[in-house]
Design an enzyme around this catalytic site. Structure first.
Site, PDB file in Angstrom:
ATOM      1  N   TYR A 176       0.918  -1.240  -0.026  1.00 52.81           N
ATOM      2  CA  TYR A 176       0.036   0.019  -0.130  1.00 52.81           C
ATOM      3  C   TYR A 176       0.882   1.328  -0.025  1.00 52.81           C
ATOM      4  CZ  TYR A 176      -3.768   3.237   1.321  1.00 52.81           C
ATOM      5  OH  TYR A 176      -4.878   4.136   1.837  1.00 52.81           O
ATOM      6  N   ARG A 306       3.845   4.904  14.800  1.00 50.02           N
ATOM      7  CA  ARG A 306       3.579   5.532  16.196  1.00 50.02           C
ATOM      8  C   ARG A 306       2.867   6.519  16.293  1.00 50.02           C
ATOM      9  NH1 ARG A 306       9.957   4.864  17.291  1.00 50.02           N
ATOM     10  NH2 ARG A 306       9.562   5.353  15.006  1.00 50.02           N
ATOM     11  N   ARG A 308       0.886  10.223  14.134  1.00 50.43           N
ATOM     12  CA  ARG A 308       0.441  10.557  12.982  1.00 50.43           C
ATOM     13  C   ARG A 308      -0.502  11.813  13.198  1.00 50.43           C
ATOM     14  NH1 ARG A 308      -2.319   6.654   9.470  1.00 50.43           N
ATOM     15  NH2 ARG A 308      -0.253   5.962   8.917  1.00 50.43           N
TER      16      ARG A 308
HETATM   17  P1  NAD Z   1     -12.898   1.514   0.582  1.00 49.25           P
HETATM   18  O1  NAD Z   1     -12.061   0.399   0.673  1.00 49.25           O
HETATM   19  O2  NAD Z   1     -14.110   1.697   1.146  1.00 49.25           O
HETATM   20  O3  NAD Z   1     -13.026   1.999  -0.890  1.00 49.25           O
HETATM   21  C1  NAD Z   1     -12.169   1.532  -2.222  1.00 49.25           C
HETATM   22  C2  NAD Z   1     -13.147   1.304  -3.049  1.00 49.25           C
HETATM   23  O4  NAD Z   1     -11.976   1.071  -4.314  1.00 49.25           O
HETATM   24  C3  NAD Z   1     -13.711   0.010  -2.782  1.00 49.25           C
HETATM   25  O5  NAD Z   1     -15.312   0.315  -3.358  1.00 49.25           O
HETATM   26  C4  NAD Z   1     -13.117  -1.150  -3.589  1.00 49.25           C
HETATM   27  O6  NAD Z   1     -14.272  -2.077  -4.101  1.00 49.25           O
HETATM   28  C5  NAD Z   1     -12.726  -0.307  -4.818  1.00 49.25           C
HETATM   29  N1  NAD Z   1     -11.556  -1.016  -5.455  1.00 49.25           N
HETATM   30  C6  NAD Z   1     -10.582  -1.553  -4.943  1.00 49.25           C
HETATM   31  N2  NAD Z   1      -9.466  -2.283  -5.645  1.00 49.25           N
HETATM   32  C7  NAD Z   1     -10.138  -1.854  -6.701  1.00 49.25           C
HETATM   33  C8  NAD Z   1      -9.653  -1.978  -8.561  1.00 49.25           C
HETATM   34  N3  NAD Z   1      -8.540  -2.718  -8.377  1.00 49.25           N
HETATM   35  N4  NAD Z   1     -10.463  -1.768  -9.444  1.00 49.25           N
HETATM   36  C9  NAD Z   1     -11.500  -1.008  -9.076  1.00 49.25           C
HETATM   37  N5  NAD Z   1     -12.206  -0.773  -7.794  1.00 49.25           N
HETATM   38  C10 NAD Z   1     -11.188  -1.307  -6.766  1.00 49.25           C
HETATM   39  O7  NAD Z   1     -11.714   2.770   0.996  1.00 49.25           O
HETATM   40  P2  NAD Z   1     -11.772   4.084   1.273  1.00 49.25           P
HETATM   41  O8  NAD Z   1     -11.488   4.623   2.674  1.00 49.25           O
HETATM   42  O9  NAD Z   1     -13.124   4.839   0.717  1.00 49.25           O
HETATM   43  O10 NAD Z   1     -10.547   4.830   0.502  1.00 49.25           O
HETATM   44  C11 NAD Z   1     -10.723   5.505  -0.950  1.00 49.25           C
HETATM   45  C12 NAD Z   1      -9.432   5.676  -1.368  1.00 49.25           C
HETATM   46  O11 NAD Z   1      -8.841   6.727  -0.532  1.00 49.25           O
HETATM   47  C13 NAD Z   1      -8.296   4.768  -1.403  1.00 49.25           C
HETATM   48  O12 NAD Z   1      -7.759   5.003  -2.443  1.00 49.25           O
HETATM   49  C14 NAD Z   1      -7.364   4.937  -0.279  1.00 49.25           C
HETATM   50  O13 NAD Z   1      -6.065   4.455  -0.282  1.00 49.25           O
HETATM   51  C15 NAD Z   1      -7.802   6.524  -0.079  1.00 49.25           C
HETATM   52  N6  NAD Z   1      -7.362   6.989   1.501  1.00 49.25           N
HETATM   53  C16 NAD Z   1      -8.494   6.753   2.222  1.00 49.25           C
HETATM   54  C17 NAD Z   1      -8.197   7.065   3.579  1.00 49.25           C
HETATM   55  C18 NAD Z   1      -9.231   7.013   4.601  1.00 49.25           C
HETATM   56  O14 NAD Z   1      -8.943   7.244   5.909  1.00 49.25           O
HETATM   57  N7  NAD Z   1     -10.416   6.507   4.405  1.00 49.25           N
HETATM   58  C19 NAD Z   1      -6.940   7.579   4.046  1.00 49.25           C
HETATM   59  C20 NAD Z   1      -6.103   7.480   3.097  1.00 49.25           C
HETATM   60  C21 NAD Z   1      -6.230   7.389   1.779  1.00 49.25           C
HETATM   61  N1  UDP Z   2      -6.024  -0.345  15.926  1.00 46.39           N
HETATM   62  C1  UDP Z   2      -6.296  -0.805  17.015  1.00 46.39           C
HETATM   63  N2  UDP Z   2      -7.607  -1.782  17.245  1.00 46.39           N
HETATM   64  C2  UDP Z   2      -8.270  -2.045  16.051  1.00 46.39           C
HETATM   65  C3  UDP Z   2      -7.831  -1.552  14.787  1.00 46.39           C
HETATM   66  C4  UDP Z   2      -6.923  -0.745  14.723  1.00 46.39           C
HETATM   67  O1  UDP Z   2      -5.758  -0.464  17.853  1.00 46.39           O
HETATM   68  O2  UDP Z   2      -9.330  -3.118  15.990  1.00 46.39           O
HETATM   69  C5  UDP Z   2      -5.007   0.478  15.867  1.00 46.39           C
HETATM   70  C6  UDP Z   2      -4.083   0.128  14.705  1.00 46.39           C
HETATM   71  O3  UDP Z   2      -2.878  -0.717  15.167  1.00 46.39           O
HETATM   72  C7  UDP Z   2      -3.229   1.649  14.427  1.00 46.39           C
HETATM   73  C8  UDP Z   2      -4.392   2.607  14.641  1.00 46.39           C
HETATM   74  O4  UDP Z   2      -5.345   1.934  15.356  1.00 46.39           O
HETATM   75  O5  UDP Z   2      -2.227   1.922  15.622  1.00 46.39           O
HETATM   76  C9  UDP Z   2      -5.037   3.043  13.271  1.00 46.39           C
HETATM   77  O6  UDP Z   2      -5.266   1.814  12.739  1.00 46.39           O
HETATM   78  P1  UDP Z   2      -6.164   1.699  11.221  1.00 46.39           P
HETATM   79  O7  UDP Z   2      -6.174   0.257  10.531  1.00 46.39           O
HETATM   80  O8  UDP Z   2      -7.533   2.572  11.463  1.00 46.39           O
HETATM   81  O9  UDP Z   2      -5.365   2.847  10.416  1.00 46.39           O
HETATM   82  P2  UDP Z   2      -3.896   3.015  10.014  1.00 46.39           P
HETATM   83  O10 UDP Z   2      -3.095   2.089  10.810  1.00 46.39           O
HETATM   84  O11 UDP Z   2      -3.811   2.639   8.452  1.00 46.39           O
HETATM   85  O12 UDP Z   2      -3.396   4.488  10.226  1.00 46.39           O
END
Ligand code: NAD
Ligand code: UDP
Length: 357
Positions: A176, A306, A308
């Site tokens: 990722y 750790r 963010r």
């Molecule tokens: P999500 O998993 O709910 O949505 C992702 C969507 O992409 C899903 O509908 C999934 O079916 C689709 N998808 C996955 N792989 C695909 C592929 N190969 N072809 C077509 N569709 C595909 O996640 P989200 O939280 O809505 O995230 C959306 C975007 O925002 C992602 O790119 C994610 O990396 C980015 N993002 C989200 C967060 C967050 O906190 N929600 C943070 C950072 C980045």
């Molecule tokens: N986390 C947790 N319990 C859970 C899910 C996540 O303590 O059931 C922690 C995880 O280890 C991380 C933080 O919560 O430190 C945020 O995790 P998340 O998967 O939401 O996002 P990311 O790590 O990608 O920021």
């Protein structure tokens, strides 16, 4: 390609955008655009599409439904200005020409993106190439949903866009983190080589309604666990921090970035700078739900960052954007959503747990 997805090479058109716009009863004034949203059936994508439709745009949602669902689009499916294609963006797409593209397709939750890491990298990298080619052919603006994960386990805090990050390139999160980093470099190369109008948003942890009950990220896990009276699973000591942005604020930021002047390419951090330990989040959720759940401590996943927190100076200065929804207000909406949702599914365990806390 991985995962036995051969049948996905066929583009399934769930709702065909057949006939001209006027045939389909769509009146486009000068401001309405044709917009592609990849990953539009996911959590963020479905909220974005809702806003774009409200503004009168024609939207094509492309999704392979690996983590998204038609249910997220709900009543929007009745809107004649929305088309939905079941398609994997790892494969080239021919869906016509667009004015704008939002590239959101990619699983975002660690258990989901680590379940098939090769597919995750392909989605980030080959998917980015495919949508950039559409942007190039269409002369469209294109926005990449990048992530705070490009900063890895940051040694600079809070994180400004000029920080280059601290990512383990071989660990279980690399599919990722490195996939998104490579996608960013492709976006900037397409801007430099072909003059494509790019926008790169680095999104920090965002939460809200329409997250899956089994999404696996911390807010949905804690809320679902609290509502079901199950143990609340803190990974590690709970002293690690995150900054949580409510979905409506985030969508506003994405749209402002897309509408920004051409020279604003980003990357721009979008997130809420309010910083909480995971232990604090657990306590807040328990208090707000009035749950009897116990807090339990589990192994910390490998390479779990750790700390963010976004430095959002650039978003404020360039986009005039600020998040407005407090964690408590956003959690009220999120708890209501999960409380009203039908049968919650099981919460996945992290795939990469380290023994050390
Ligand atoms: P999500 O998993 O709910 O949505 C992702 C969507 O992409 C899903 O509908 C999934 O079916 C689709 N998808 C996955 N792989 C695909 C592929 N190969 N072809 C077509 N569709 C595909 O996640 P989200 O939280 O809505 O995230 C959306 C975007 O925002 C992602 O790119 C994610 O990396 C980015 N993002 C989200 C967060 C967050 O906190 N929600 C943070 C950072 C980045
Ligand atoms: N986390 C947790 N319990 C859970 C899910 C996540 O303590 O059931 C922690 C995880 O280890 C991380 C933080 O919560 O430190 C945020 O995790 P998340 O998967 O939401 O996002 P990311 O790590 O990608 O920021």
């Amino acid at each position: 390609m991985s995962g036995g997805n051969v049948q996905r090479s066929r583009v399934l058109q769930w709702r065909a955008p057949s006939g001209s716009l006027s045939d389909r009863g769509i009146v486009r004034d000068g401001s309405a655009k044709r917009i592609l949203v990849t990953g539009g059936a996911g959590f963020l994508g479905s909220h974005l599409i809702e806003k774009l439709l409200e503004l009168g745009h024609e939207v094509v949602c492309v999704d392979n439904f690996s983590t998204g669902s038609l249910q997220n689009l709900g009543g929007m499916l009745l809107n004649k200005r929305l088309s939905v294609l079941d398609h994997d963006i790892v494969l080239p797409l021919d869906a016509g020409s667009f004015d704008e593209i939002y590239n959101l397709a990619c699983p975002a939750s660690p258990p989901h993106y680590q379940a098939d890491p090769v597919q995750t990298t392909k989605t980030c990298v080959i998917g980015a190439l495919n949508v950039l080619e559409i942007a190039r052919a269409s002369n469209a603006r294109i926005l990449q949903a990048s992530t705070s994960e490009v900063y890895g386990d940051p040694t600079v805090h809070p994180q400004p866009e000029i920080y280059w990050g601290n990512v383990n390139p071989t660990g279980p999160r690399a599919c990722y983190d490195e996939g998104k980093r490579c996608a960013e470099s492709l976006f900037f190369d397409y801007a430099r080589m072909y003059g494509v109008g790019i926008k790169v948003a680095r999104i920090f942890n965002t939460y809200g309604p329409r997250m899956r009950p089994d999404d696996g990220r911390v807010v949905s896990n804690f809320v679902v666990q609290a509502l079901k009276g199950e143990d609340i699973t803190i990974y590690g000591s709970g002293s690690q921090t995150r900054s949580f942005c409510y979905v409506s604020d985030l969508v506003e930021g994405l749209m402002r970035l897309m509408a920004s002047p051409e020279e604003v390419t980003g990357p721009v951090n979008l997130g809420n700078p309010g910083e909480f330990t995971i232990g604090e989040l657990a306590s807040i959720v328990v208090e707000m739900t009035g749950s009897q759940s116990q807090i339990v401590y589990c192994d910390l996943p490998i390479d779990d960052p750790r700390q963010r927190r976004p430095d959002i100076t650039k978003a404020k200065d360039v986009l005039g954007w600020l998040p407005h929804v407090t964690l408590k207000d956003g959690l009220v909406q999120t708890i209501d959503y999960f409380a009203s949702a039908e049968a919650a599914t099981e919460i996945p365990q992290p795939l990469s747990a380290a023994s050390a806390r």
